[in-house]
Design an enzyme around this catalytic site. Structure first.
Site, PDB file in Angstrom:
ATOM      1  N   ASP A   1      -1.825 -10.273   8.271  1.00  0.00           N
ATOM      2  CA  ASP A   1      -1.614  -9.507   7.040  1.00  0.00           C
ATOM      3  C   ASP A   1      -0.635  -8.390   7.411  1.00  0.00           C
ATOM      4  O   ASP A   1      -0.998  -7.221   7.452  1.00  0.00           O
ATOM      5  CB  ASP A   1      -2.955  -8.943   6.523  1.00  0.00           C
ATOM      6  CG  ASP A   1      -2.848  -8.366   5.128  1.00  0.00           C
ATOM      7  OD1 ASP A   1      -1.746  -8.428   4.543  1.00  0.00           O
ATOM      8  OD2 ASP A   1      -3.859  -7.855   4.622  1.00  0.00           O
TER       9      ASP A   1
ATOM     10  N   HIS B   1      -0.878  -2.568  -4.471  1.00  0.00           N
ATOM     11  CA  HIS B   1      -0.264  -3.405  -5.512  1.00  0.00           C
ATOM     12  C   HIS B   1      -0.204  -2.749  -6.900  1.00  0.00           C
ATOM     13  O   HIS B   1      -0.529  -3.375  -7.908  1.00  0.00           O
ATOM     14  CB  HIS B   1      -0.988  -4.749  -5.603  1.00  0.00           C
ATOM     15  CG  HIS B   1      -0.844  -5.601  -4.366  1.00  0.00           C
ATOM     16  ND1 HIS B   1       0.276  -5.577  -3.574  1.00  0.00           N
ATOM     17  CD2 HIS B   1      -1.696  -6.497  -3.786  1.00  0.00           C
ATOM     18  CE1 HIS B   1       0.127  -6.434  -2.574  1.00  0.00           C
ATOM     19  NE2 HIS B   1      -1.061  -6.998  -2.679  1.00  0.00           N
TER      20      HIS B   1
ATOM     21  N   ARG C   1       0.803  -1.234   0.000  1.00  0.00           N
ATOM     22  CA  ARG C   1       0.000   0.000   0.000  1.00  0.00           C
ATOM     23  C   ARG C   1       0.834   1.282   0.000  1.00  0.00           C
ATOM     24  O   ARG C   1       1.910   1.322   0.601  1.00  0.00           O
ATOM     25  CB  ARG C   1      -0.930  -0.008   1.222  1.00  0.00           C
ATOM     26  CG  ARG C   1      -1.953  -1.132   1.102  1.00  0.00           C
ATOM     27  CD  ARG C   1      -2.877  -1.236   2.292  1.00  0.00           C
ATOM     28  NE  ARG C   1      -3.948  -2.184   1.983  1.00  0.00           N
ATOM     29  CZ  ARG C   1      -3.854  -3.502   2.153  1.00  0.00           C
ATOM     30  NH1 ARG C   1      -2.770  -4.051   2.650  1.00  0.00           N
ATOM     31  NH2 ARG C   1      -4.858  -4.297   1.816  1.00  0.00           N
TER      32      ARG C   1
ATOM     33  N   GLU D   1       5.189 -12.451   0.758  1.00  0.00           N
ATOM     34  CA  GLU D   1       5.625 -11.520  -0.285  1.00  0.00           C
ATOM     35  C   GLU D   1       6.884 -10.781   0.162  1.00  0.00           C
ATOM     36  O   GLU D   1       6.842 -10.011   1.110  1.00  0.00           O
ATOM     37  CB  GLU D   1       4.524 -10.501  -0.553  1.00  0.00           C
ATOM     38  CG  GLU D   1       3.181 -11.100  -0.872  1.00  0.00           C
ATOM     39  CD  GLU D   1       2.028 -10.216  -0.408  1.00  0.00           C
ATOM     40  OE1 GLU D   1       2.054  -9.002  -0.628  1.00  0.00           O
ATOM     41  OE2 GLU D   1       1.100 -10.760   0.204  1.00  0.00           O
TER      42      GLU D   1
ATOM     43  N   HIS E   1       3.309 -12.796  -5.886  1.00  0.00           N
ATOM     44  CA  HIS E   1       2.143 -12.917  -5.001  1.00  0.00           C
ATOM     45  C   HIS E   1       1.451 -14.280  -5.091  1.00  0.00           C
ATOM     46  O   HIS E   1       0.223 -14.363  -5.184  1.00  0.00           O
ATOM     47  CB  HIS E   1       1.159 -11.780  -5.344  1.00  0.00           C
ATOM     48  CG  HIS E   1       0.260 -11.377  -4.224  1.00  0.00           C
ATOM     49  ND1 HIS E   1      -0.716 -12.201  -3.722  1.00  0.00           N
ATOM     50  CD2 HIS E   1       0.198 -10.245  -3.496  1.00  0.00           C
ATOM     51  CE1 HIS E   1      -1.356 -11.579  -2.742  1.00  0.00           C
ATOM     52  NE2 HIS E   1      -0.820 -10.385  -2.592  1.00  0.00           N
TER      53      HIS E   1
HETATM   54  C1  BGC Z   1      -2.281  -7.702   1.063  1.00  0.00           C
HETATM   55  C2  BGC Z   1      -3.705  -7.914   1.504  1.00  0.00           C
HETATM   56  C3  BGC Z   1      -4.595  -7.944   0.290  1.00  0.00           C
HETATM   57  C4  BGC Z   1      -4.090  -9.024  -0.642  1.00  0.00           C
HETATM   58  C5  BGC Z   1      -4.890  -9.155  -1.904  1.00  0.00           C
HETATM   59  C6  BGC Z   1      -1.910  -8.792   0.136  1.00  0.00           C
HETATM   60  O1  BGC Z   1      -0.625  -8.587  -0.328  1.00  0.00           O
HETATM   61  O2  BGC Z   1      -1.412  -7.649   2.149  1.00  0.00           O
HETATM   62  O3  BGC Z   1      -4.106  -6.899   2.382  1.00  0.00           O
HETATM   63  O4  BGC Z   1      -5.928  -8.165   0.653  1.00  0.00           O
HETATM   64  O5  BGC Z   1      -2.763  -8.796  -0.971  1.00  0.00           O
HETATM   65  O6  BGC Z   1      -5.059  -7.968  -2.528  1.00  0.00           O
END
Ligand code: BGC
Length: 379
Positions: free
Chosen positions: A279, A133, A108, A344, A207
């Site tokens: 998360d 992302h 983010r 990740e 991812h």
């Molecule tokens: C994030 C999550 C998100 C997910 C899918 C992850 O990398 O940390 O918060 O919901 O990606 O978008």
């Protein structure tokens, strides 16, 4: 007769050898097929990499996405251990970044903006007012160019993307090259190389969501996880880091010893409630730009064991808290809450707005590099 044998040995054998070497693209270790057509009609290809022990990785040119990876259990039985979709529509419509190569900025950026050399850049916002992302059509929604290569370590696929100046609001034309190698040691090795023509920021990641049981109706709650991090970056209610760096000690976020994911996930701990589970960005120990082992995951029923190595400063550990049942996943299985976990390797979230944190700035003449390895074995 002797003369014929002599001629055969001296001329024909070297010729055949030369021919087979120059034909490496057709090697049986890498197969190419059509995966589908994008909404705009462009063709998407799938490359299947097969290594010597018998593992397979399938990668598509849409989003440089890993569609599947097979790994053996303790009895030598191979199964697919990553979540994904059977067709391109799944990847085009899905919101979970399953298997994707994410960028320019993984994770983010608060307010979808940042300031560089006195100039503020407004990015495409795709999670409320924030960016997640890489924005609405980040690298995971782009069509990459692919070139198979037969590396020493195993079959490999080189994917290249040219992201134009202004893409999703980011400055500079960025060229990113990603090489996926399925090594003969059952590793998926990812080597990144990026350049720019104007000062910019770059922080891509991979991812994949893993489920080491190989059965995607199981959750990942019985997997055991270890992360080599004494600290993490706490978040606010929009999952944006508060800017603090806090100890994991005495919290359910402490994974310094192998711990079952489900054992503390529902603890009454504010951060866990905010994230709906795990998360979090872990501040990895021993960050010095070199590849080191940072995490491992063990699945006790199958014996599958995954080790993660990276040269990055951070690791986002995410337990699929927002996984959606639509689009339906591979083989018609709808992915429920916590069917997969992601690890990740990246810089800390919102680093462009946190000047004290490791820098994500890339200047012309510099080369961005990252190496991350997912190694599969059994215990
Ligand atoms: C994030 C999550 C998100 C997910 C899918 C992850 O990398 O940390 O918060 O919901 O990606 O978008």
């Amino acid at each position: 007769m002797k003369r014929i044998i002599f001629l055969f040995t001296v001329l024909v054998i070297p010729f055949i050898t030369l021919l087979s070497q120059s034909n490496k693209k057709d090697s049986p270790m890498i197969e190419k097929s059509v995966f589908g057509k994008m909404k705009d009609g462009k063709e998407v290809y799938m490359y299947t990499l097969k290594n010597k022990p018998g593992a397979e990785a399938k990668i598509i040119t849409y989003g440089a996405t890993v569609v599947s990876i097979t790994a053996p259990d303790r009895n030598g039985k191979y199964a697919d251990v990553t979540l994904g979709y059977d067709n391109l529509e799944g990847y085009e419509n899905g919101t979970g970044y399953l298997g994707a190569l994410v960028g320019r900025y993984a994770n983010r950026i608060a307010g979808a903006k940042f300031t560089l050399d006195g100039k503020t850049y407004l990015l495409s916002a795709n999670e409320g007012k924030n960016q997640l992302h890489g924005g609405k059509t980040g690298f995971s929604k782009d069509l990459w160019k692919a070139e198979p290569i037969e590396g020493k370590a195993g079959p490999a696929l080189k994917l290249t993307l040219v992201s134009p100046d202004g893409d999703q609001g980011y400055p500079g034309k960025v060229t990113l090259q990603v090489i996926y190698t399925l090594t003969n040691d059952n590793e998926l090795r990812i080597d990144y190389k990026g350049t720019t023509d104007k000062t910019t920021i770059l922080n891509p990641t991979h991812h994949s969501y893993f489920n080491l049981t190989g059965v995607f109706t199981n959750t990942i709650l019985n997997h055991q996880v270890k992360i080599d991090a004494d600290y993490y970056t706490p978040i606010d209610k929009e999952s944006i880091p508060t800017g603090k760096i806090e100890k994991v000690e005495d919290t359910p976020l402490d994974f310094r010893k192998l711990t079952t994911i489900g054992s503390r996930i529902n603890d009454n701990f504010e951060q866990l409630k905010l994230a709906n589970g795990y998360d979090f960005n872990y501040v990895l120990n021993n960050y010095n730009g070199k590849v080191r082992e940072v995490a491992d995951v063990y699945e006790p029923t199958t014996g599958r064991y995954l080790q993660i190595f990276t040269d990055q400063p951070g690791l986002q550990f995410y337990t699929g808290n927002f996984l959606s049942e639509t689009p339906v996943g591979k083989n018609g299985v709808a992915y429920k809450f916590r069917t997969g976990f992601a690890m990740e390797a990246e810089h800390y979230p919102n680093s462009p707005n946190e000047p004290e944190w490791p820098s994500v700035v890339l200047k012309p003449g510099q080369t961005y590099r990252q190496t991350t390895i997912y190694k599969f074995s059994t215990k």
